[in-house]
Write a protein that holds these residues in place. Structure first.
Motif, PDB file in Angstrom:
ATOM      1  N   THR A 159       1.010  -1.280   0.072  1.00  0.00           N
ATOM      2  CA  THR A 159      -0.103   0.043   0.105  1.00  0.00           C
ATOM      3  C   THR A 159       0.861   1.160   0.019  1.00  0.00           C
ATOM      4  O   THR A 159       2.158   1.108   0.125  1.00  0.00           O
ATOM      5  N   PRO A 160       0.250   2.318  -0.318  1.00  0.00           N
ATOM      6  CA  PRO A 160       1.180   3.545  -0.190  1.00  0.00           C
ATOM      7  C   PRO A 160       1.640   3.601   0.957  1.00  0.00           C
ATOM      8  O   PRO A 160       2.795   4.207   1.194  1.00  0.00           O
ATOM      9  N   PRO A 185      -0.686   3.041  -6.961  1.00  0.00           N
ATOM     10  CA  PRO A 185      -1.191   3.858  -8.092  1.00  0.00           C
ATOM     11  C   PRO A 185      -1.592   5.355  -7.771  1.00  0.00           C
ATOM     12  O   PRO A 185      -2.063   6.058  -8.151  1.00  0.00           O
ATOM     13  N   SER A 186      -1.226   5.623  -6.168  1.00  0.00           N
ATOM     14  CA  SER A 186      -1.373   6.975  -5.757  1.00  0.00           C
ATOM     15  C   SER A 186      -0.075   7.366  -5.132  1.00  0.00           C
ATOM     16  O   SER A 186       0.547   6.601  -4.487  1.00  0.00           O
ATOM     17  N   GLY A 219      -4.783  -1.719  -4.091  1.00  0.00           N
ATOM     18  CA  GLY A 219      -6.024  -1.117  -4.231  1.00  0.00           C
ATOM     19  C   GLY A 219      -6.406  -0.612  -5.798  1.00  0.00           C
ATOM     20  O   GLY A 219      -7.325   0.296  -5.713  1.00  0.00           O
ATOM     21  N   GLY A 220      -5.721  -0.978  -6.745  1.00  0.00           N
ATOM     22  CA  GLY A 220      -6.072  -0.527  -7.835  1.00  0.00           C
ATOM     23  C   GLY A 220      -6.569  -1.817  -8.979  1.00  0.00           C
ATOM     24  O   GLY A 220      -6.638  -3.052  -8.441  1.00  0.00           O
ATOM     25  N   PRO A 227      -0.154   7.285 -14.277  1.00  0.00           N
ATOM     26  CA  PRO A 227       1.425   7.025 -13.837  1.00  0.00           C
ATOM     27  C   PRO A 227       1.264   6.027 -12.801  1.00  0.00           C
ATOM     28  O   PRO A 227       0.522   5.527 -11.825  1.00  0.00           O
ATOM     29  N   ALA A 228       2.603   5.433 -12.492  1.00  0.00           N
ATOM     30  CA  ALA A 228       2.824   4.485 -11.462  1.00  0.00           C
ATOM     31  C   ALA A 228       3.751   5.405 -10.523  1.00  0.00           C
ATOM     32  O   ALA A 228       4.638   6.092 -10.954  1.00  0.00           O
ATOM     33  N   TYR A 229       3.922   5.021  -9.385  1.00  0.00           N
ATOM     34  CA  TYR A 229       4.471   5.742  -8.066  1.00  0.00           C
ATOM     35  C   TYR A 229       5.309   4.726  -7.239  1.00  0.00           C
ATOM     36  O   TYR A 229       4.809   3.712  -6.889  1.00  0.00           O
TER      37      TYR A 229
END
Length: 420
Positions: A159-160, A185-186, A219-220, A227-229
Motif C-alpha cells: 500500500t502507499p 497507483p497514488s 488497491g487498483g 502514472p505509477a509511483y
C-alpha cells in the motif's frame, strides 16, 4: 548446366542481410526449463518452492551488458543498496551469503529473515549475488552490500502507507541507492515526503516505471491507466525493461499504470537466485530492470565515490546505449544502461579546463552508442566481410595455383591423382 559463382557473386551472397543472425539478438529465453519467479503469491497458496534446477550458461542479460568487463574496474565494494520488496531468504541461498542482510520488516515488524514470494530474494541476487561453483550467473555488483527491506504482506501486496514506511526505513540504513521494487497507483503526501527525505539524505531512488506487478495488491485495477509511483515523482530514476536484443515492449501493449522511463535494462527472462537453496529461477518485470540499474549505480559509486546521487543518475543516463538527447523514448527512456561506459566515460563537464587566457575549444559531446541491434548487426556484417575476404583470396590465388599444378576436382569415391 549451372555456372559456378565468381568471387564477387559469392561476396554479395554472403553479405545479404538476414543470412546470419547477429549474436545476442535472439528472442529466446535463457534456460526456459527454469521455473518462473512470481511477483505475488495468491491468498491461500503456499510460498514459492525452491528450485531444483540450475543453468551453467552465461545469462543473456549478463553478456548483453558486458558485466564481466565492468568488473575489471569496479565490483561495487563499499556501497550499500537497499532493496524494498518482499524481503529475502537469508538462511538458505548461498548466492546471498555475506552480501545481503535483513533490514526492517515494516509490515509485520521485526527484521527480515525470509521471503514467502521470493521476488525480493531474486532482485537482491541480481544486484549483488555471488557467483556459485559451476554457474556463470552473478549479480551486477557482487561486492556491494544489499539491505533487504520488506514493505509487503506475506503474499507480496503493498500500500502507499507501507511503501512510505519502507522508504523511510531504507533511508535510515544509510543506503546510497534505494531500489523501490514496488509500485502503487497514488502518491499521498507522506509518500512524496519519504522520497524527498531519501533524496536529501543523498540516496539515489530507483523504481520500476510500471505498476503491473503490484497494482492488484495496492488497491487498483489491472485495467487502470495513469502514472505509477514512486517512479513518477521528481528525481526518481524510473526504469523500464527490455528483452534479448534490446527490444522494448511494443507500444500499446502495456496494461496497468505506467510512467515515462528515464532508463531501461534487461527485464525479460532474466536468470537469478530464488528462495530455498541453490536453484535458479527466471524473472521478468520493470523491477528486475531496476535491479540492473541499481547494481550499475553501485559499481559507479564504488569507482567514483565522490559523486552525488544526481551525478550518478546523470552519468547513467549520459552513457546509456542510444543516448541521443534529453527527450526520453517512450519505450527505453534515454537508453539502455551501459555498465562499462558508465564507469569509464569522461563526460564533457569533466574534461580539464584550459589555462586562463587561452582560447577554449568546445568540448565534444559524449558520442552516442548505437542501439544493441545496430551494434550486433555491424559486428555480424564485419565478421561476414572478413570471411568474404578469406574466400576471395582462396578463389583468386589458391585455385589457379592448384590448377597450374594439374589439380582437378574428383568425383565422389573416384581416385585422386597428382601429376608432376
Amino acid at each position: 548446366m549451372s555456372r559456378a559463382l565468381g568471387p564477387a557473386a559469392l561476396a554479395a551472397l554472403l553479405l545479404i542481410p538476414g543470412t546470419a543472425a547477429p549474436a545476442g539478438a535472439s528472442g529466446a529465453a535463457d534456460s526456459p526449463s527454469l521455473p518462473g519467479m512470481p511477483t505475488t503469491v495468491a491468498d491461500g497458496r503456499p510460498c514459492t518452492a525452491g528450485s531444483a534446477k540450475k543453468s551453467a550458461q552465461v545469462p543473456w542479460a549478463q553478456s548483453f551488458l558486458g558485466i564481466d568487463r565492468a568488473w575489471g574496474l569496479s565490483r561495487g565494494a563499499g556501497v550499500k543498496v537497499a532493496v524494498i520488496g518482499t524481503g529475502a531468504d537469508l538462511r538458505r541461498v548461498p548466492a546471498l551469503d555475506g552480501r545481503v542482510t535483513g533490514g526492517p520488516d515494516v509490515v509485520a515488524g521485526g527484521t527480515v529473515r525470509d521471503d514467502c514470494v521470493g521476488y525480493g530474494t531474486f532482485l537482491a541476487g541480481i544486484v549483488a549475488g555471488g557467483q556459485q561453483q559451476g554457474l556463470e550467473a552473478a549479480g551486477v555488483a557482487p561486492e556491494a552490500e544489499v539491505i533487504a527491506v520488506r514493505a509487503t504482506d506475506r503474499h507480496g501486496a503493498t500500500t502507499p502507507q507501507a511503501l512510505t514506511k519502507g522508504i523511510r526505513a531504507a533511508t535510515r540504513t544509510g543506503a546510497r541507492i534505494v531500489l523501490v521494487a514496488l509500485s502503487v497507483p497514488s502518491a499521498p503526501k507522506e509518500l512524496k515526503d519519504a522520497v524527498l527525505a531519501a533524496q536529501k539524505a543523498g540516496a539515489l531512488v530507483v523504481a520500476p516505471a510500471s505498476a503491473r506487478e503490484w497494482e492488484s495488491g495496492a488497491g487498483g485495477s489491472q485495467a487502470e491507466k495513469g502514472p505509477a509511483y514512486p517512479a513518477a515523482l521528481p528525481g526518481v530514476l524510473a526504469v523500464s525493461s527490455v528483452g534479448p536484443g534490446g527490444k522494448p515492449e511494443a507500444p500499446g501493449t502495456e496494461k496497468g499504470r505506467r510512467s515515462q522511463p528515464r532508463l531501461s535494462a534487461p527485464g525479460v527472462s532474466v536468470v537469478g537466485p530464488g528462495p530455498g537453496g541453490r536453484g535458479q529461477f527466471t524473472g521478468s518485470g520493470d523491477a528486475v530492470a531496476g535491479a540492473f540499474v541499481a547494481g550499475t549505480a553501485a559499481l559507479v559509486l564504488s569507482y567514483h565515490p565522490r559523486l552525488t546521487a544526481e551525478q550518478v543518475a546523470h552519468r547513467l543516463e549520459s552513457t546509456a546505449y542510444g543516448a541521443v538527447g534529453e527527450t526520453p523514448d517512450p519505450g527505453i527512456g534515454l537508453g539502455i544502461v551501459d555498465p562499462v561506459r558508465a564507469l569509464s566515460a569522461v563526460l564533457p563537464e569533466e574534461r580539464p579546463q584550459p589555462p586562463s587566457g587561452t582560447r577554449r575549444a568546445s568540448a565534444p559531446a559524449v558520442p552516442p552508442l548505437d542501439p544493441p541491434e545496430a551494434r550486433n548487426r555491424a559486428l555480424a556484417v564485419a565478421g561476414g566481410a572478413a570471411g568474404v575476404a578469406v574466400l576471395v583470396a582462396f578463389l583468386a590465388f589458391v585455385l589457379p595455383r592448384g590448377r597450374r599444378r594439374g589439380w582437378r576436382a574428383g568425383r565422389a569415391g573416384g581416385p585422386v591423382t597428382e601429376t608432376g
